[in-house]
Structure formats: C-alpha cells, structure tokens
Design a protein around this motif. Sequence first.
Motif, PDB file in Angstrom:
ATOM      1  N   TYR A  94     -10.030  22.992  11.932  1.00 18.81           N
ATOM      2  CA  TYR A  94      -9.147  22.128  11.144  1.00 18.81           C
ATOM      3  C   TYR A  94      -9.226  20.742  11.762  1.00 18.81           C
ATOM      4  N   VAL A  95      -9.566  19.764  10.967  1.00 15.00           N
ATOM      5  CA  VAL A  95      -9.674  18.389  11.460  1.00 15.00           C
ATOM      6  C   VAL A  95      -8.710  17.510  10.678  1.00 15.00           C
ATOM      7  N   ARG A  96      -7.876  16.779  11.412  1.00 16.74           N
ATOM      8  CA  ARG A  96      -6.891  15.881  10.808  1.00 16.74           C
ATOM      9  C   ARG A  96      -7.054  14.494  11.416  1.00 16.74           C
ATOM     10  N   ALA A  97      -7.089  13.480  10.568  1.00 18.97           N
ATOM     11  CA  ALA A  97      -7.236  12.105  11.033  1.00 18.97           C
ATOM     12  C   ALA A  97      -5.976  11.310  10.748  1.00 18.97           C
ATOM     13  N   TYR A  98      -5.474  10.631  11.750  1.00 15.89           N
ATOM     14  CA  TYR A  98      -4.417   9.636  11.602  1.00 15.89           C
ATOM     15  C   TYR A  98      -5.128   8.287  11.667  1.00 15.89           C
ATOM     16  N   THR A  99      -5.183   7.604  10.550  1.00 14.07           N
ATOM     17  CA  THR A  99      -6.108   6.483  10.492  1.00 14.07           C
ATOM     18  C   THR A  99      -5.689   5.451   9.455  1.00 14.07           C
ATOM     19  N   SER A 100      -6.487   4.400   9.369  1.00 11.68           N
ATOM     20  CA  SER A 100      -6.226   3.315   8.427  1.00 11.68           C
ATOM     21  C   SER A 100      -6.570   3.736   7.002  1.00 11.68           C
ATOM     22  N   PHE A 101      -6.060   2.981   6.058  1.00 11.36           N
ATOM     23  CA  PHE A 101      -6.358   3.250   4.647  1.00 11.36           C
ATOM     24  C   PHE A 101      -7.858   3.186   4.404  1.00 11.36           C
TER      25      PHE A 101
END
Length: 305
Positions: free
Chosen positions: A55-62
């Motif tokens: 499971y890969v989750r990114a907290y990132t820019s638009f």
Amino acid sequence: MKTITSKKAARLLPGLLPDDNKYTRGLCELVVGDPIYAGAGVLAVMAATRMGAGYVRAYTSFETAAALRVVQPSCVCQPVDAFVEHRHAACEGRPCAVVVGSGFAVSDAAKATVLDVLRLTQAPVLVDGGGLATLATDEGASALRERFVAGLPTVITPHRGEADRILATLNTEEVQASRTRCEKKGIPAAAFDALLIARAFGVVCVLKGPDTYIADGNEESADDVLVLTCGTPALAKAGTGDVLAGSIGSLLARGMEPKDACALGVFVHARAGVLAAADSAELCVTTEDVLAHLPHAIRALDRKL
C-alpha cells in the motif's frame, strides 16, 4: 568494511507469503514533491510501488498528485497538511515506513513538515533530498536524538554535498583530524564520514557517491560499514536519488531491518543502472530508465536464490 555482493543482496530479498495482503506487505507513506519539484515526488512514489510495498500513500502537492493519478493510479494521494491528522505506527502484521523530503525545496514550511514526520511517526523514517537540510538545524538534530533514544529507526540518504553540510554542524577540526587518521589507515574518508554522521545523529547513513557507504549509528568501527562498489556513472543523473529513496522506503515498509533494507536497496538501484546502461549506453541512461529496470534487477537476484 564489508562489500555488498549479489549473493548477499539475494539473501536479503524478501519473499511473499501465500496469504499476504496489502497490509501485511507494508504501508509506505511518502511526504514528497513540492510543486516546483513534482517529478521528484513522482519518481520516489513509483519506485516505492515497484519495490513491493502493498500500500503506497503520498502526502504531496496538487501538481504531484495530478501526475500520480495518471502514471501511478494505485497510489492514494492526500495533501501534505493531512499527515498530522493520521496515526503513523507499525503494528503486528502491519509494518509501515515513511519517506520524507524527495522533491522538497529548502524552506521553513519544508522544515516544519520534516519535524512533524520525525516526531509523529512511530515507525522507520527515511529522510532524503531537501528534507536533509532540516537535520543540520538544532531542532532536526534534537528530533533525531529523540527517535534514537526511543528505539525508532531513521535512515538518511545524503550525497556528498548534503553530507558536508551535515558534518559542518559538528566540530570541523575534530572531523578533519579523524578523517586524516582514517585515511592513513587505508579507510576511505567517505566511509568514516558515513559512520561519523550515523553515530552523531543516531541514524543509518547511506552516503551516496561513486562508491556508496552505509553506516549504522549503533556501530563503532569502520569494519562494520557496508560499501557498494558496483555502480555506474549512468546513475549520476537528477532524480536517481529519489528512486533510491522510494526503493529503500518500500523495503523498510516491508519490515526489513534498516541496514538490510539500505543494503538491498542500493544494490538493486545500482544494478538497475547497470542494466539500463547495457540496454542503451551509459551516456544515454535516464532516471526513468533506472526506474523501469528495477524489476529486472530484482529478477536477476531472485535467480540467485
């Protein structure tokens, strides 16, 4: 020092169990990709997905999220500010790890984000790219020491320039004197620097270069430093460090021991570069080529088992 060979890397390769699910295979969270460096965040996320995390989750820019929804739609994307709203901890049967800093500009906002990640994450953390600038501050060094005392692993992946900025926060005269003594004993300065950083900050330090050195802050001797010597100058391209960060982060998320994850990650990354160069030419290899060859490097290792 101990050389990372293909046989050693093959023995570290994690397998899959018949009853594995996306959670047992590990959650890799990546806090990456400022708007101006969205591509770096994309590369780190794609590498993390390739290297086996369930499971890969990114907290990132638009901007990064928009690109990921096209090239890596399996990744869950959330705004960077949402990181503080969630729990980030490994538990039985659900390993996890967090990567922070790939594609970060050096700014007060980036510093605050890195400190949040270091302080809130009850699991392994890898700090890369622009996030490394935070470690050269008093607040960053304090956060690393707190994690070390709490038994929480932290990996950092500086190149030579980033390592020098971190070393500059220490006593430079003592550093140079110790470096000179090591060189007289035939120990490469880079190996000593990796060990010094690791011990000073309580981290596993992956010092990238023509030869890459891996040192653990729990170790005292340069004899325990790992070295990778089978790379290629084809990897001297912007973005390859982001691929490495995502690769190691994914292996950490699988639950591997930090130094083992680093050893396997740097070997696979280097071999992917060699294979990419064989398919075209060293001069022509792109970072995207290295990313595309990660599965081929893994398959070559798998055949050695």
